[in-house]
Enzyme design. Structure first.
Site, PDB file in Angstrom:
ATOM      1  N   SER A 151      39.932 -36.134 -23.336  1.00  0.00           N
ATOM      2  CA  SER A 151      39.773 -35.032 -24.278  1.00  0.00           C
ATOM      3  C   SER A 151      40.736 -35.143 -25.459  1.00  0.00           C
ATOM      4  O   SER A 151      41.740 -35.859 -25.403  1.00  0.00           O
ATOM      5  CB  SER A 151      40.018 -33.698 -23.562  1.00  0.00           C
ATOM      6  OG  SER A 151      39.325 -33.657 -22.343  1.00  0.00           O
TER       7      SER A 151
HETATM    8  N1  SAH Z   1      40.425 -34.330 -17.924  1.00  0.00           N
HETATM    9  C1  SAH Z   1      40.048 -35.675 -18.320  1.00  0.00           C
HETATM   10  C2  SAH Z   1      38.823 -35.725 -19.205  1.00  0.00           C
HETATM   11  C3  SAH Z   1      37.621 -35.382 -18.435  1.00  0.00           C
HETATM   12  S1  SAH Z   1      36.076 -35.935 -19.054  1.00  0.00           S
HETATM   13  C4  SAH Z   1      41.210 -36.401 -18.942  1.00  0.00           C
HETATM   14  O1  SAH Z   1      42.296 -35.831 -19.072  1.00  0.00           O
HETATM   15  O2  SAH Z   1      41.042 -37.579 -19.285  1.00  0.00           O
HETATM   16  C5  SAH Z   1      35.092 -35.070 -17.865  1.00  0.00           C
HETATM   17  C6  SAH Z   1      35.117 -35.651 -16.480  1.00  0.00           C
HETATM   18  O3  SAH Z   1      34.412 -34.762 -15.636  1.00  0.00           O
HETATM   19  C7  SAH Z   1      34.408 -37.001 -16.375  1.00  0.00           C
HETATM   20  O4  SAH Z   1      35.294 -37.967 -15.891  1.00  0.00           O
HETATM   21  C8  SAH Z   1      33.265 -36.735 -15.404  1.00  0.00           C
HETATM   22  O5  SAH Z   1      33.015 -37.810 -14.508  1.00  0.00           O
HETATM   23  C9  SAH Z   1      33.780 -35.534 -14.652  1.00  0.00           C
HETATM   24  N2  SAH Z   1      32.747 -34.728 -13.986  1.00  0.00           N
HETATM   25  C10 SAH Z   1      31.551 -34.293 -14.463  1.00  0.00           C
HETATM   26  N3  SAH Z   1      30.899 -33.579 -13.535  1.00  0.00           N
HETATM   27  C11 SAH Z   1      31.696 -33.551 -12.421  1.00  0.00           C
HETATM   28  C12 SAH Z   1      31.584 -32.971 -11.128  1.00  0.00           C
HETATM   29  N4  SAH Z   1      30.502 -32.277 -10.749  1.00  0.00           N
HETATM   30  N5  SAH Z   1      32.603 -33.138 -10.252  1.00  0.00           N
HETATM   31  C13 SAH Z   1      33.701 -33.855 -10.597  1.00  0.00           C
HETATM   32  N6  SAH Z   1      33.868 -34.428 -11.817  1.00  0.00           N
HETATM   33  C14 SAH Z   1      32.884 -34.274 -12.717  1.00  0.00           C
END
Ligand code: SAH
Length: 215
Positions: free
Chosen positions: A62
């Site tokens: 992000s």
């Molecule tokens: N917080 C992260 C950025 C997250 S991007 C950072 O600091 O880099 C969003 C993430 O949510 C992705 O890696 C994706 O795989 C995950 N995601 C999406 N749906 C999900 C679910 N149902 N359970 C767990 N993770 C999920």
């Protein structure tokens, strides 16, 4: 550290302040966690820009100012047990580890969890535990949580996550259709139910049900 890197890190902190991150504990945590460790390959030299960047599995790390604003809205105290849904690169979880007592983070992509765990270990972040799991169901074994942060956009705050929030607990979650404008909201659990406050428009990758099959 080269002068250039020091300069870029100073600019990075300046950008956070100018975008409204004023909480000193959050700023200090973000100063401690080197975003450069969480962005690899082609985009590594852009790690200190205030922009989201690609990470493996088609996901994104992000935008730092959004990480800062979400963390600030979460109002974490050193006694808190926190759940993050969406480990991604591990950057947000590493920042939370400096603010909370205990951090649990889950992602549906096993590869992302494996890579993030390695970084947590290298940084000696002993209070962070990462799991491969579908975070839309929360983490029932570790519930309830003082704080929950969702870093992928859901249409609505997932019911199981609301259920795993302690009384007085706070959840920050982007909501809205994946391709439309989403809104970052803060949910507070009170005696009489949940209070919702809209914080700002945001754009996140979608929360997807089930484990990923591509790894
Ligand atoms: N917080 C992260 C950025 C997250 S991007 C950072 O600091 O880099 C969003 C993430 O949510 C992705 O890696 C994706 O795989 C995950 N995601 C999406 N749906 C999900 C679910 N149902 N359970 C767990 N993770 C999920």
């Amino acid at each position: 550290m080269t002068d250039d890197l020091a300069e870029r890190k100073m600019q990075f902190m300046f950008a956070l302040r100018s975008k409204g991150i004023t909480d000193m504990a959050v700023l200090t945590a973000m100063e401690k966690v080197d975003r450069g460790l969480f962005v690899k390959g082609l985009f590594a030299d852009r790690a200190y820009e205030d922009t989201p960047l690609p990470i493996p599995c088609g996901q994104t790390i992000s935008q730092p100012s959004v990480v800062g604003l979400m963390t600030q809205a979460l109002n974490v105290s050193p006694r808190d047990k926190v759940l993050e849904v969406g480990t991604g690169s591990g950057y947000q979880a590493a920042i939370l580890s400096h603010l909370a007592r205990r951090v649990y983070t889950v992602d549906r992509h096993r590869r992302l969890v494996t890579e993030a765990k390695q970084i947590f270990q290298d940084l000696d972040l002993a209070n962070v535990t990462a799991f491969s799991a579908d975070g839309s169901f929360g983490l029932p074994d570790q519930a309830p949580f003082d704080r929950i942060i969702v870093t992928a956009a859901a249409e609505d705050p997932p019911g199981p996550l609301l259920a795993q929030l302690k009384l007085g607990g706070i959840m920050v979650v982007p909501v809205g259709q994946s391709d439309a404008v989403q809104s970052m909201i803060k949910v507070v659990r009170g005696e009489d139910g949940f209070d919702y406050e809209e914080i700002r428009p945001v754009r996140f990758v979608p929360l997807v049900e089930g484990m990923a099959r591509d790894n």
